[in-house]
Structures are given as C-alpha cells and as structure tokens.
Design an enzyme around this catalytic site. Structure first.
Site, short mmCIF file in Angstrom:
data_model
loop_
_atom_site.label_atom_id
_atom_site.label_comp_id
_atom_site.label_asym_id
_atom_site.label_seq_id
_atom_site.Cartn_x
_atom_site.Cartn_y
_atom_site.Cartn_z
N GLU A 124 3.79 -7.39 5.81
CA GLU A 124 3.83 -7.21 4.40
C GLU A 124 5.25 -7.28 4.00
O GLU A 124 5.61 -7.49 2.96
CB GLU A 124 3.37 -5.66 3.92
CG GLU A 124 1.89 -5.79 4.28
CD GLU A 124 1.32 -4.23 3.72
OE1 GLU A 124 0.07 -4.15 3.31
OE2 GLU A 124 2.04 -3.08 4.14
N ASP A 156 -9.57 -7.02 1.96
CA ASP A 156 -11.16 -6.84 2.58
C ASP A 156 -11.73 -6.15 1.43
O ASP A 156 -11.31 -5.66 0.58
CB ASP A 156 -10.96 -6.03 3.89
CG ASP A 156 -10.17 -4.62 3.98
OD1 ASP A 156 -9.17 -4.96 3.86
OD2 ASP A 156 -10.83 -3.82 3.10
#
Ligand code: SAH
Length: 229
Positions: free
Chosen positions: A11, A196
């Site tokens: 990230e 997700d």
C-alpha cells in the site's frame, strides 16, 4: 506537513517512490519517510496490520512530526453494492468489534469516553471527491468500519450494519487512526480501494488479485490530493 499512513508494504510502495528528496528517520519503533510530493512536505509510515499497530504508529507520527492532516490509504472489503477497485472515502469511521451496549447509553462500536464514530475532515473529503470526479473513478462517500478481523461475512458485522446503512468498506486500521487523530485534534481522511467483497466465495484470492491495482489507484489519487491541500 501531511502525514500518510499505510498498513502494508504494497500500500505504501508506490507512494514512497513518488516522494522527492526522500529521507528516513526512526522514531521509537517505526521508520518514517520524509520528503515532498507535488512540492508539499510529507511524512509516510508503514503501520502494520490491525488496530494496535495503527494506534501506536499514529501516536508516534503525531508526537514526532508537525502534522496538519492525516491521510490513511489502503484496501478494504466492500459491501452494500461497491465493486472491486471502487473507492470508499470516509464520512465517518467506527469500530465494528466494540460492544459496550450492555450499558444502554452506548451504541454498537462506541467506546466509553468516545463518540460513536470519528468524523472525517469535510475539506479533505470534498477535495478527494473532486479528484475522484475528475479521474472518473467509481466511489462512495460513507462510513468505514474497522476491527481486528479479516471480515468475510456480513453476519460478523450485523450489529453495526443494523445501526448504519452506509458502511461500504470494512478493514482493520482506520478507526484506530481516526481515533488517535481525533484525540490529537488533527483532521483526517480515510481512502480505501475495494480489494474483496464480503460473502463472495473467492474473497481471499480476490484480495491477492486486487491488492496491487487497488493500492496503485490510491497512490495516484493521493499524489493529486496532496497537490491541492
Ligand atoms: N494477506 C495479508 C493479510 C491481509 S489482512 C498477510 O498475510 O499479511 C487484510 C488487510 O487489508 C488489512 O490491512 C485490512 O485493513 C485490509 N482488508 C482488506 N479486505 C478486508 C476485509 N474483508 N476485512 C478486513 N480487512 C480487510
């Protein structure tokens, strides 16, 4: 300066590569990367996963640097209609795994001594929205819920879902970051890209499949956002 926090290497890697005059300094148990993006002074830190990592790191950030706003970017599980790679920006952030409701004055997610949710900075929110409009990304403004769990079913967070109808992203750090930022009275914004979807069969595989693209997309937006704050 602007403080940027990410939980996982993937990230923060692209953001790190965007920093000019990159320097690194250790404060306590964390390494902080300083320099500038789009001519603005920034400090970037890897927090690690979960609420305690997030809180410790945010505290070190705010104690050691002159931070005027905190931005947390990363990925999250989605629900309520969001799709992979969509973006969720926080109107408010809360814990989904806090329950003191046996004492009737508290809501699900609320800790004694705190408000039920932590409210993001309106100016940062509106600036992020303008950038997402300009880039034509799909996004939602809504609540983000955190807890120390990889949540794979809505059943797990049914209490906070019954309290709030606009929780679009579920992850593991942002409420702790927002909690600390609120304690220090520093404005914050959380920006999460959906890796997700809750109750999908292939959630863990999807996480691995989308985490990189979602992180890259967050970095692009961040570069533009820093240019305008
Ligand atoms: N595979 C990783 C663990 C990822 S944990 C490893 O082995 O190190 C999930 C991370 O992504 C957390 O930082 C969390 O903030 C975010 N996240 C993405 N989807 C999530 C979900 N469905 N529930 C909770 N956190 C999620």
């Amino acid at each position: 300066m602007i403080g940027i926090i990410g939980a996982m290497e993937v990230e923060i890697n692209t953001i790190k590569s965007q920093i000019d005059d990159l320097d690194k300094v250790k404060k306590g148990i964390r390494t902080f990367y300083t320099g500038s993006i789009s001519g603005k002074e920034v400090v970037l830190v890897l927090a690690g996963i979960g609420k305690v990592n997030a809180a410790v790191t945010t505290t070190l950030l705010l104690e050691h640097f002159d931070v005027t706003s905190v931005i947390n970017i990363g990925v999250a599980g989605g629900q309520n209609g969001v799709k992979h790679k969509d973006v969720v920006i926080s109107s408010e952030v809360l814990y989904h795994d806090v329950d003191v409701t046996k004492f009737s004055e508290y809501k699900h997610g609320q800790l004694p001594g705190s408000e039920p949710t932590y409210i993001a900075d309106k100016t940062l929110l509106n600036k992020t929205k303008s950038i997402l409009d300009f880039l034509q990304y799909n996004y939602k403004v809504g609540r983000i819920a955190s807890g120390d769990q990889f949540v794979y079913s809505k059943e797990t967070i049914k209490e906070v879902n019954s309290e709030y109808s606009d929780i679009y992203a579920i992850e593991m750090e942002s409420a702790a970051i927002a909690h600390v930022a609120t304690m220090y009275n520093v404005p914050f914004i959380i920006y999460r890209s959906i890796s997700d979807i809750l109750d999908d069969e292939n959630q863990a595989e999807d996480f691995d499949k989308f985490v990189e693209a979602a992180s890259l997309n967050a970095s692009k937006v961040l570069e533009k956002l820093i240019g305008v704050i």
